[in-house]
Write a protein that holds these residues in place. Structure first.
Motif, PDB file in Angstrom:
ATOM      1  N   SER A  22       0.830  -1.201   0.000  1.00  0.00           N
ATOM      2  CA  SER A  22       0.000   0.000   0.000  1.00  0.00           C
ATOM      3  C   SER A  22       0.869   1.258   0.000  1.00  0.00           C
ATOM      4  CB  SER A  22      -0.904   0.000   1.230  1.00  0.00           C
ATOM      5  OG  SER A  22      -1.564   1.229   1.313  1.00  0.00           O
ATOM      6  N   ALA A  23       1.894   1.229   0.822  1.00  0.00           N
ATOM      7  CA  ALA A  23       2.751   2.408   0.950  1.00  0.00           C
ATOM      8  C   ALA A  23       3.553   2.648  -0.329  1.00  0.00           C
ATOM      9  CB  ALA A  23       3.695   2.238   2.137  1.00  0.00           C
ATOM     10  N   VAL A  24       4.148   1.577  -0.840  1.00  0.00           N
ATOM     11  CA  VAL A  24       4.961   1.714  -2.034  1.00  0.00           C
ATOM     12  C   VAL A  24       4.034   1.770  -3.235  1.00  0.00           C
ATOM     13  CG1 VAL A  24       6.714   0.602  -3.445  1.00  0.00           C
ATOM     14  CG2 VAL A  24       6.887   0.500  -0.962  1.00  0.00           C
ATOM     15  N   GLY A  25       3.941   2.942  -3.833  1.00  0.00           N
ATOM     16  CA  GLY A  25       3.017   3.097  -4.960  1.00  0.00           C
ATOM     17  C   GLY A  25       3.592   4.036  -6.004  1.00  0.00           C
ATOM     18  N   LEU A  26       2.710   4.593  -6.798  1.00  0.00           N
ATOM     19  CA  LEU A  26       3.168   5.482  -7.862  1.00  0.00           C
ATOM     20  C   LEU A  26       3.965   6.643  -7.296  1.00  0.00           C
ATOM     21  CD1 LEU A  26      -0.145   5.570  -9.912  1.00  0.00           C
ATOM     22  CD2 LEU A  26       1.914   4.253 -10.394  1.00  0.00           C
ATOM     23  N   GLY A  27       3.605   7.069  -6.093  1.00  0.00           N
ATOM     24  CA  GLY A  27       4.273   8.207  -5.462  1.00  0.00           C
ATOM     25  C   GLY A  27       5.770   8.000  -5.299  1.00  0.00           C
ATOM     26  N   ASN A  28       6.186   6.761  -5.090  1.00  0.00           N
ATOM     27  CA  ASN A  28       7.615   6.508  -4.903  1.00  0.00           C
ATOM     28  C   ASN A  28       8.400   6.786  -6.174  1.00  0.00           C
ATOM     29  OD1 ASN A  28       5.990   4.900  -3.044  1.00  0.00           O
ATOM     30  ND2 ASN A  28       7.963   4.297  -2.197  1.00  0.00           N
ATOM     31  N   ILE A  29       7.750   6.593  -7.309  1.00  0.00           N
ATOM     32  CA  ILE A  29       8.439   6.786  -8.585  1.00  0.00           C
ATOM     33  C   ILE A  29       8.259   8.196  -9.124  1.00  0.00           C
ATOM     34  CG2 ILE A  29       8.138   6.270 -11.041  1.00  0.00           C
ATOM     35  CD1 ILE A  29       9.420   3.905 -10.484  1.00  0.00           C
ATOM     36  N   VAL A  98     -12.741   7.911  -2.603  1.00  0.00           N
ATOM     37  CA  VAL A  98     -12.618   8.875  -3.701  1.00  0.00           C
ATOM     38  C   VAL A  98     -11.239   8.767  -4.354  1.00  0.00           C
ATOM     39  CG1 VAL A  98     -12.602  11.328  -4.299  1.00  0.00           C
ATOM     40  CG2 VAL A  98     -14.316  10.452  -2.719  1.00  0.00           C
ATOM     41  N   ILE A  99     -10.211   8.595  -3.524  1.00  0.00           N
ATOM     42  CA  ILE A  99      -8.876   8.442  -4.106  1.00  0.00           C
ATOM     43  C   ILE A  99      -8.847   7.206  -5.009  1.00  0.00           C
ATOM     44  CG2 ILE A  99      -6.426   8.061  -3.640  1.00  0.00           C
ATOM     45  CD1 ILE A  99      -6.759   9.552  -1.041  1.00  0.00           C
ATOM     46  N   ALA A 100      -9.463   6.123  -4.530  1.00  0.00           N
ATOM     47  CA  ALA A 100      -9.474   4.890  -5.333  1.00  0.00           C
ATOM     48  C   ALA A 100     -10.084   5.158  -6.702  1.00  0.00           C
ATOM     49  CB  ALA A 100     -10.248   3.793  -4.607  1.00  0.00           C
ATOM     50  N   SER A 232       3.190   9.082   1.163  1.00  0.00           N
ATOM     51  CA  SER A 232       3.869   7.853   0.780  1.00  0.00           C
ATOM     52  C   SER A 232       3.549   6.694   1.713  1.00  0.00           C
ATOM     53  CB  SER A 232       5.373   8.101   0.720  1.00  0.00           C
ATOM     54  OG  SER A 232       5.992   7.051   0.037  1.00  0.00           O
ATOM     55  N   LEU A 233       3.339   6.995   2.980  1.00  0.00           N
ATOM     56  CA  LEU A 233       3.044   5.885   3.899  1.00  0.00           C
ATOM     57  C   LEU A 233       1.558   5.523   3.901  1.00  0.00           C
ATOM     58  CD1 LEU A 233       5.373   6.692   6.936  1.00  0.00           C
ATOM     59  CD2 LEU A 233       5.759   5.125   5.056  1.00  0.00           C
ATOM     60  N   SER A 234       0.792   6.109   3.005  1.00  0.00           N
ATOM     61  CA  SER A 234      -0.662   5.836   2.922  1.00  0.00           C
ATOM     62  C   SER A 234      -1.352   6.063   4.270  1.00  0.00           C
ATOM     63  CB  SER A 234      -0.945   4.403   2.472  1.00  0.00           C
ATOM     64  OG  SER A 234      -0.321   4.097   1.278  1.00  0.00           O
ATOM     65  N   LEU A 235      -0.943   7.146   4.952  1.00  0.00           N
ATOM     66  CA  LEU A 235      -1.551   7.410   6.260  1.00  0.00           C
ATOM     67  C   LEU A 235      -2.808   8.256   6.118  1.00  0.00           C
ATOM     68  CD1 LEU A 235       1.747   8.139   8.186  1.00  0.00           C
ATOM     69  CD2 LEU A 235       0.276   6.139   8.458  1.00  0.00           C
ATOM     70  N   ALA A 236      -3.602   8.291   7.164  1.00  0.00           N
ATOM     71  CA  ALA A 236      -4.811   9.129   7.237  1.00  0.00           C
ATOM     72  C   ALA A 236      -5.871   8.761   6.205  1.00  0.00           C
ATOM     73  CB  ALA A 236      -4.462  10.617   7.121  1.00  0.00           C
ATOM     74  N   MET A 237      -5.779   7.535   5.697  1.00  0.00           N
ATOM     75  CA  MET A 237      -6.839   7.095   4.803  1.00  0.00           C
ATOM     76  C   MET A 237      -7.503   5.866   5.387  1.00  0.00           C
ATOM     77  SD  MET A 237      -4.915   7.567   1.257  1.00  0.00           S
ATOM     78  CE  MET A 237      -3.345   8.045   1.895  1.00  0.00           C
ATOM     79  N   GLY A 238      -7.065   5.513   6.566  1.00  0.00           N
ATOM     80  CA  GLY A 238      -7.670   4.373   7.227  1.00  0.00           C
ATOM     81  C   GLY A 238      -7.145   3.020   6.774  1.00  0.00           C
TER      82      GLY A 238
HETATM   83  N1  PHE Z   1       1.418   5.503  -0.788  1.00  0.00           N
HETATM   84  C1  PHE Z   1       1.045   5.563  -2.167  1.00  0.00           C
HETATM   85  C2  PHE Z   1       2.152   6.056  -3.024  1.00  0.00           C
HETATM   86  O1  PHE Z   1       3.201   6.423  -2.569  1.00  0.00           O
HETATM   87  C3  PHE Z   1      -0.004   6.528  -2.383  1.00  0.00           C
HETATM   88  C4  PHE Z   1      -1.312   6.137  -1.969  1.00  0.00           C
HETATM   89  C5  PHE Z   1      -2.180   7.104  -1.954  1.00  0.00           C
HETATM   90  C6  PHE Z   1      -1.629   4.877  -1.631  1.00  0.00           C
HETATM   91  C7  PHE Z   1      -3.415   6.819  -1.598  1.00  0.00           C
HETATM   92  C8  PHE Z   1      -2.858   4.573  -1.272  1.00  0.00           C
HETATM   93  C9  PHE Z   1      -3.722   5.560  -1.246  1.00  0.00           C
HETATM   94  O2  PHE Z   1       1.967   6.096  -4.223  1.00  0.00           O
END
Ligand code: PHE
Length: 496
Positions: A22-29, A98-100, A232-238
Motif C-alpha cells: 500500500s505504501a509503495v506506490g506510484l508516489g515513490n516513482i 474517492v482516491i481509489a 507515501s506511507l498511505s496514512l490518514a486514509m484508514g
Molecule cells: N502511498 C502511495 C504512493 O506512494 C499513495 C497512496 C495514496 C496509496 C493513496 C494509497 C492511497 O503512491
C-alpha cells in the motif's frame, strides 16, 4: 458480527507485505525523486528523515494500534476509541474511496502505455501523444467531450483485477502481495542497473543528490518533506487501521511500523536512481540540461520517461514494458488497499457478504471513474487530487491525533501499543502525537488554505474548483456524519 468471525491474515508476512504494498506506490516513482530534487537534493534527506521519525512513524504506530486494539476498519475502530469519533472513521474511509476512484484511472493510463510499449507507440511526439491521443484532452474542465475509449478499457481491466483480488478475502490478498510487492522492487533494480550504465547517468544522479543545504532554511522544504511522508506511507486514509485490524490481537506494532516505513523510504530512494539516471541519459542525448527535463507526476511517467525509453540503445520496447509493468504492479496494491478500507468499513457495519460488498464498491468507484475518463478528466482528476491531499488527508490525520492524543489519552494509548510490542514506544511518542504532528498538520493546512485564497489552483475556473474541490471534501464530511447518525447498528454490532 462477533469478533471471533473476523477474518485474519494467513501470516504475519502477508500483513507486512500488504502494508508495504500500500505504501509503495506510484508516489515513490513519480513524486519522491522530483520532490528530493526540487527541495535541496541530498540535503532533503534531513527533513525527510525528521518527518519520518517525528510524524510518519508515530502516526503509523497510532493507526496500527487503532486497528489492532479495536479490531475494526476505521469507523468501528474510532467508535471504540470514542463513540463520538465514529464519523472520523467514515471520513477516512470515504476519502480513501474517492482516491481509489481516480487512482484507478491513472492505472488505466498505465495499461495503455504497457501496450504501446511493444511498438513504442508514442513515437517522437510523446507529449502530444499523451495529451491528444491517449487522454484526448479537452480545452478545459467545462468540456467533458465524452468518454475516452482506451482509458475506459484500462479502467475496466483495473477494476476487474481489483475485484478478483479482493472478493475472496485475505487469503488471496496475502498471495497476491507476495508477487505485486517484490516484483516492482526487482523491476526498479533492473531499471537502476539499466539507468546507471547509460552515458550521462552520473550527471543525472548528481542532480538528484547534490545537496543544497541552504534550502533547509525554507519552511516550504520542510512541509514538502512532511507531506511526502504522509502521502507515501498511505496514512490518514484508514488503510493501516484496516489492515492491522485483521492481525491477531497479540501482534507487534512498533516493529511493524518501522519495517513498513523504512521499506517504503528505501524503495523511494532506489527509485530516484532509476529516474534520475534515465533523465541524465535523456539530457545527454538531447543536449538539454537535466534541470529542464526533470518533472514530476504524470508528465514524468507518461511523457519524459517514454521519450528516454525510445532513445535507449537497445531493447527499448523491453524497457518500456518493464517500466509500465513496474507502475502497474506498484499501483495495484495501493489501489486495492484503498478499496479494502471502504470494504472493511462496509463489512463491519452491514452484515452483507464480502463478495457482494466488493462488487458494489468496485462498481461504484468504477462509475465515478467515468468522470476522470472523459476528455476533461485530467482536469477533474487534478482538482480532486489537490483538494483531497490538502483538505482531506491532512484534517483526517489531525482528527486522528486529536482523538487519540487528547480525548482517548496519549499515555493510555501508548500503554496499549506497548502491551504487544517488542520495541517499547517511549514518552517521545506522546510528544509527537500531541504536539509535533498536530502542529505540522495545522501549519500545512493554514499554508495551503492561504495559498488557495491567493490565486486559483492552476488557474482553473472557480466553479470547477468549487465542485471538484470544496464540494467533494465537504460533502465527504457531511456524508460521514450522516453515516454515524444513522448508525445504530454499529452499537449493536460492537462488542465493547
Ligand atoms: N502511498 C502511495 C504512493 O506512494 C499513495 C497512496 C495514496 C496509496 C493513496 C494509497 C492511497 O503512491
Amino acid at each position: 458480527m462477533a469478533e471471533i468471525s473476523r477474518e485474519r491474515w494467513i501470516s504475519r508476512s502477508s500483513f507486512v507485505m500488504a502494508a508495504i504494498g500500500s505504501a509503495v506506490g506510484l508516489g515513490n516513482i513519480w513524486r519522491f525523486p522530483f520532490v528530493v530534487y526540487a527541495n535541496g537534493g541530498g540535503a532533503f534527506f534531513i527533513p525527510y528523515f525528521v518527518a519520518l521519525f517525528t510524524a510518519g512513524i508515530p502516526l503509523m504506530m497510532l493507526e496500527l494500534g487503532l486497528g489492532l486494539k479495536f479490531q475494526g476498519a476505521p469507523p468501528r475502530a474510532l467508535f471504540k476509541a470514542n463513540p463520538k469519533a465514529e464519523w472520523i472513521g467514515w471520513w477516512a474511509a470515504l476519502t480513501g474511496f474517492v482516491i481509489a476512484a481516480y487512482y484507478a484511472v491513472v492505472m488505466a493510463w498505465c495499461w495503455n502505455y504497457l501496450f504501446h510499449s511493444f511498438t513504442l507507440g508514442w513515437g517522437v511526439e510523446a507529449e502530444a501523444f499523451f495529451f491528444k491521443n491517449v487522454l484526448q484532452l479537452s480545452p478545459g474542465p467545462g468540456q467533458l467531450s465524452g468518454l475516452v475509449l482506451p482509458v475506459l478499457i484500462g479502467l475496466v481491466l483495473t477494476w476487474i483485477a481489483v475485484f478478483l483480488i479482493l472478493f475472496k478475502g485475505l487469503g488471496r490478498i496475502g498471495k497476491v502481495v507476495m508477487v505485486t510487492v517484490p516484483l516492482p522492487i526487482i523491476l526498479i533494480v533492473v531499471l537502476v542497473i539499466r539507468g546507471v550504465t547509460l552515458p550521462g547517468a552520473a550527471n543525472g544522479v548528481n542532480f538528484y543528490l547534490a545537496p543544497d543545504f541552504s534550502k533547509l532554511l525554507s519552511a516550504k522544504v520542510w512541509l514538502a518533506a512532511y507531506s511526502q511522508v504522509f502521502f507515501s506511507l498511505s496514512l490518514a486514509m484508514g488503510i493501516m487501521i484496516t489492515y492491522a485490524s485483521y492481525l491477531p490481537r497479540k501482534s507487534d506494532i512498533t516493529n511493524n511500523a518501522f519495517m513498513i516505513s523504512l521499506a517504503d523510504a528505501g524503495t523511494s530512494f532506489l527509485a530516484g536512481f532509476a529516474i534520475f539516471s534515465t533523465l541524465g541519459y535523456l539530457a545527454y542525448v538531447t543536449h538539454i540540461d537535466v534541470s529542464k527535463v526533470a518533472v514530476g507526476g504524470p508528465s514524468l511517467a507518461f511523457v519524459t520517461i517514454p521519450i528516454a525509453i525510445s532513445k535507449l540503445p537497445f531493447a527499448a520496447n523491453l524497457f518500456g514494458v518493464i517500466f509500465f509493468l513496474t507502475l502497474l504492479t506498484l499501483g495495484i496494491d495501493s489501489l486495492f488497499s484503498l478499496v479494502e478500507c471502504s470494504l472493511g468499513a462496509v463489512l463491519d457495519r452491514w452484515g452483507i457478504t464480502r463478495k457482494k460488498a466488493t462488487f458494489a464498491i468496485c462498481l461504484a468507484a468504477f462509475l465515478i471513474g467515468f468522470l476522470f475518463s472523459t476528455g476533461g478528466g485530467l482536469y477533474w482528476l487534478d482538482i480532486v487530487d489537490h483538494w483531497i491531499n490538502n483538505y482531506g488527508l491532512v484534517p483526517v490525520g489531525l482528527a486522528e491525533v486529536i482523538v487519540i492524543g487528547y480525548i482517548f489519552g496519549a499515555s493510555r494509548f501508548r500503554k496499549i501499543i506497548n502491551e504487544t510490542s517488542e520495541i517499547k514506544a517511549g514518552k517521545w511518542w506522546e510528544i509527537m502525537i500531541k504536539v509535533v504532528t498536530p502542529a505540522i498538520l495545522i501549519i500545512s493546512l493554514v499554508i495551503s488554505f492561504y495559498q488557495e485564497m491567493q490565486k486559483p489552483y492552476e488557474g482553473y475556473p472557480a466553479w470547477s474548483t468549487f465542485c471538484g474541490g470544496w464540494l467533494v471534501v465537504i460533502g465527504i464530511v457531511i456524508i460521514a456524519y450522516l453515516l454515524m447518525r444513522s448508525g445504530k447498528s454499529m452499537k449493536e454490532n460492537v462488542n465493547l
